[in-house]
Write a protein that holds these residues in place. Sequence first.
Motif, short mmCIF file in Angstrom:
data_model
loop_
_atom_site.label_atom_id
_atom_site.label_comp_id
_atom_site.label_asym_id
_atom_site.label_seq_id
_atom_site.Cartn_x
_atom_site.Cartn_y
_atom_site.Cartn_z
N ASN A 141 -8.08 7.50 -9.06
CA ASN A 141 -8.78 7.22 -7.81
C ASN A 141 -7.94 6.26 -6.97
O ASN A 141 -6.98 5.68 -7.45
N MET A 142 -8.31 6.13 -5.73
CA MET A 142 -7.51 5.33 -4.81
C MET A 142 -7.53 3.84 -5.14
O MET A 142 -6.60 3.13 -4.78
N ASP A 143 -8.53 3.37 -5.85
CA ASP A 143 -8.54 1.96 -6.24
C ASP A 143 -7.35 1.65 -7.15
O ASP A 143 -6.74 0.59 -7.07
N VAL A 144 -7.01 2.58 -8.03
CA VAL A 144 -5.90 2.39 -8.96
C VAL A 144 -4.57 2.78 -8.32
O VAL A 144 -3.57 2.08 -8.46
N LEU A 145 -4.55 3.88 -7.60
CA LEU A 145 -3.29 4.47 -7.16
C LEU A 145 -2.72 3.93 -5.86
O LEU A 145 -1.52 3.95 -5.65
N ARG A 146 -3.54 3.46 -4.97
CA ARG A 146 -3.08 3.12 -3.62
C ARG A 146 -2.25 1.84 -3.58
O ARG A 146 -1.22 1.79 -2.92
N LYS A 147 -2.70 0.81 -4.24
CA LYS A 147 -2.02 -0.49 -4.18
C LYS A 147 -1.07 -0.67 -5.36
O LYS A 147 -1.41 -0.39 -6.50
N TYR A 148 0.12 -1.14 -5.06
CA TYR A 148 1.14 -1.33 -6.10
C TYR A 148 0.62 -2.21 -7.23
O TYR A 148 0.77 -1.87 -8.40
N HIS A 149 -0.01 -3.34 -6.90
CA HIS A 149 -0.42 -4.27 -7.96
C HIS A 149 -1.49 -3.66 -8.87
O HIS A 149 -1.53 -3.94 -10.06
N ASN A 150 -2.35 -2.79 -8.35
CA ASN A 150 -3.35 -2.13 -9.19
C ASN A 150 -2.71 -1.09 -10.10
O ASN A 150 -3.08 -0.97 -11.27
N LEU A 151 -1.74 -0.37 -9.58
CA LEU A 151 -1.02 0.62 -10.38
C LEU A 151 -0.25 -0.07 -11.50
O LEU A 151 -0.27 0.36 -12.65
N ARG A 152 0.40 -1.16 -11.16
CA ARG A 152 1.15 -1.95 -12.13
C ARG A 152 0.24 -2.47 -13.24
O ARG A 152 0.55 -2.37 -14.43
N LYS A 153 -0.91 -3.00 -12.85
CA LYS A 153 -1.88 -3.52 -13.81
C LYS A 153 -2.38 -2.40 -14.73
O LYS A 153 -2.53 -2.60 -15.94
N TYR A 154 -2.60 -1.22 -14.17
CA TYR A 154 -3.04 -0.08 -14.97
C TYR A 154 -2.00 0.28 -16.03
O TYR A 154 -2.31 0.50 -17.19
N ASP B 207 0.87 -1.16 0.00
CA ASP B 207 0.00 0.00 0.00
C ASP B 207 0.91 1.22 0.00
O ASP B 207 1.67 1.43 0.95
N LEU B 208 0.88 2.00 -1.05
CA LEU B 208 1.82 3.11 -1.21
C LEU B 208 1.62 4.19 -0.15
O LEU B 208 2.56 4.91 0.18
N ILE B 209 0.43 4.29 0.38
CA ILE B 209 0.16 5.29 1.41
C ILE B 209 0.53 4.76 2.79
O ILE B 209 1.31 5.39 3.52
N ASP B 210 0.00 3.61 3.15
CA ASP B 210 0.25 3.06 4.49
C ASP B 210 1.67 2.54 4.66
O ASP B 210 2.29 2.75 5.69
N ASP B 211 2.19 1.85 3.65
CA ASP B 211 3.51 1.22 3.79
C ASP B 211 4.66 2.19 3.54
O ASP B 211 5.73 2.04 4.13
N PHE B 212 4.47 3.18 2.66
CA PHE B 212 5.57 4.07 2.28
C PHE B 212 5.32 5.53 2.61
O PHE B 212 6.18 6.37 2.36
N GLY B 213 4.15 5.86 3.12
CA GLY B 213 3.88 7.22 3.56
C GLY B 213 3.68 8.24 2.45
O GLY B 213 3.87 9.43 2.67
N LEU B 214 3.30 7.80 1.26
CA LEU B 214 3.05 8.76 0.19
C LEU B 214 1.79 9.55 0.50
O LEU B 214 0.74 8.98 0.80
#
Length: 89
Positions: A70-83, A37-44
């Motif tokens: 939106n946060m569905d795409v941006l928050r999780k690494y695997h969703n961002l990668r898939k996008y 989670d880019l926000i929780d794990d890395f503090g973005l």
Amino acid sequence: MTTTNVDARLQHLICEVIRINQNRDVVSELVVEQECDLIDDFGLDSLLMVQLIVEIESEFDLEFDLADLNMDVLRKYHNLRKYIISHQG
């Protein structure tokens, strides 16, 4: 482009955004896993997310659709990668 190449480039961008903006020199030890989670794990925060989006658009020669920012795409690494994989030209 292979998914391994996308992973390496995306992980590098995430590490660079964190290193530059949080003055962290030890980012090379940072492990970006599929479920991160880019926000929780890395503090973005919102500003760092915008910077990451700009870097991704430049690096992968793509443009995020406004509807996809939106946060569905941006928050999780695997969703961002898939996008990124699904929107490369």
